[in-house]
Motif scaffolding. Sequence first.
Motif, PDB file in Angstrom:
ATOM      1  N   VAL A  11      -5.869  -5.352   7.057  1.00 40.75           N
ATOM      2  CA  VAL A  11      -4.940  -4.792   6.249  1.00 40.75           C
ATOM      3  C   VAL A  11      -5.378  -3.523   5.563  1.00 40.75           C
ATOM      4  O   VAL A  11      -6.772  -3.497   5.682  1.00 40.75           O
ATOM      5  CB  VAL A  11      -4.644  -5.581   4.831  1.00 40.75           C
ATOM      6  N   GLN A  12      -4.713  -2.644   5.264  1.00 40.93           N
ATOM      7  CA  GLN A  12      -5.157  -1.169   4.659  1.00 40.93           C
ATOM      8  C   GLN A  12      -4.071  -0.760   3.580  1.00 40.93           C
ATOM      9  O   GLN A  12      -3.013  -0.420   3.836  1.00 40.93           O
ATOM     10  CB  GLN A  12      -5.185  -0.234   5.730  1.00 40.93           C
ATOM     11  N   PRO A  13      -4.822  -0.594   2.203  1.00 45.89           N
ATOM     12  CA  PRO A  13      -3.829   0.017   1.283  1.00 45.89           C
ATOM     13  C   PRO A  13      -3.471   1.226   1.467  1.00 45.89           C
ATOM     14  O   PRO A  13      -4.287   2.038   1.693  1.00 45.89           O
ATOM     15  CB  PRO A  13      -4.532  -0.308  -0.107  1.00 45.89           C
ATOM     16  N   ARG A  14      -2.171   1.650   1.345  1.00 43.43           N
ATOM     17  CA  ARG A  14      -1.642   3.023   1.517  1.00 43.43           C
ATOM     18  C   ARG A  14      -0.408   3.212   0.162  1.00 43.43           C
ATOM     19  O   ARG A  14       0.292   2.651   0.360  1.00 43.43           O
ATOM     20  CB  ARG A  14      -1.055   3.371   2.856  1.00 43.43           C
ATOM     21  N   ARG A  16       1.581   2.664  -2.410  1.00 40.90           N
ATOM     22  CA  ARG A  16       2.323   1.589  -3.109  1.00 40.90           C
ATOM     23  C   ARG A  16       2.663   0.683  -1.854  1.00 40.90           C
ATOM     24  O   ARG A  16       3.099  -0.378  -2.219  1.00 40.90           O
ATOM     25  CB  ARG A  16       3.277   1.881  -4.091  1.00 40.90           C
ATOM     26  N   ALA A  17       1.926   0.625  -0.734  1.00 38.80           N
ATOM     27  CA  ALA A  17       2.123  -0.325   0.041  1.00 38.80           C
ATOM     28  C   ALA A  17       1.141  -0.607   0.804  1.00 38.80           C
ATOM     29  O   ALA A  17      -0.128  -0.169   0.491  1.00 38.80           O
ATOM     30  CB  ALA A  17       2.997   0.398   1.332  1.00 38.80           C
ATOM     31  N   VAL A  18       1.066  -1.645   1.827  1.00 40.64           N
ATOM     32  CA  VAL A  18      -0.184  -2.219   2.402  1.00 40.64           C
ATOM     33  C   VAL A  18       0.261  -2.276   3.783  1.00 40.64           C
ATOM     34  O   VAL A  18       1.419  -3.026   4.403  1.00 40.64           O
ATOM     35  CB  VAL A  18      -0.469  -3.691   1.954  1.00 40.64           C
ATOM     36  N   HIS A  20      -0.109  -3.617   7.728  1.00 38.78           N
ATOM     37  CA  HIS A  20      -0.802  -4.763   8.338  1.00 38.78           C
ATOM     38  C   HIS A  20      -1.167  -4.496   9.901  1.00 38.78           C
ATOM     39  O   HIS A  20      -0.207  -3.525  10.317  1.00 38.78           O
ATOM     40  CB  HIS A  20       0.079  -6.037   8.189  1.00 38.78           C
ATOM     41  N   TRP A  49     -10.080  -0.324   6.769  1.00 42.16           N
ATOM     42  CA  TRP A  49      -9.220  -1.599   7.343  1.00 42.16           C
ATOM     43  C   TRP A  49     -10.008  -2.709   6.850  1.00 42.16           C
ATOM     44  O   TRP A  49     -11.235  -3.084   7.195  1.00 42.16           O
ATOM     45  CB  TRP A  49      -9.275  -1.552   8.760  1.00 42.16           C
ATOM     46  N   GLU A  52      -8.277  -9.419   6.931  1.00 47.05           N
ATOM     47  CA  GLU A  52      -7.685 -10.223   5.795  1.00 47.05           C
ATOM     48  C   GLU A  52      -8.030 -11.795   6.655  1.00 47.05           C
ATOM     49  O   GLU A  52      -8.121 -12.688   5.724  1.00 47.05           O
ATOM     50  CB  GLU A  52      -6.159 -10.009   6.139  1.00 47.05           C
TER      51      GLU A  52
END
Length: 90
Positions: A11-14, A16-18, A20, A49, A52
Amino acid sequence: MSVNYRQCLLVQPRARAVVHYTTWLPEIYAVPGEVVRLRQEDGSWGDGWRVESVGPWTLPEEVMRKAERAHLKQRRASDIGRAERRSSGD
């Protein structure tokens, strides 16, 4: 010495989204909670990355590489491969 691979969910936060991403990593990097870098299409390394989860099965490197070659061969022969060749001007 053969390297074993494990299927991992990254997972990678971007903003306001994540995002996968599922991939096979060498066992040494397949550790839940660890942060890994992935090679991007342009050859650079993408940061951030996080592993998870890690799947229960392992694949020896030879088997994983054979599956990768089969996937790439199928992709090149598919509509996706033809569309990529048209967009790159080949």
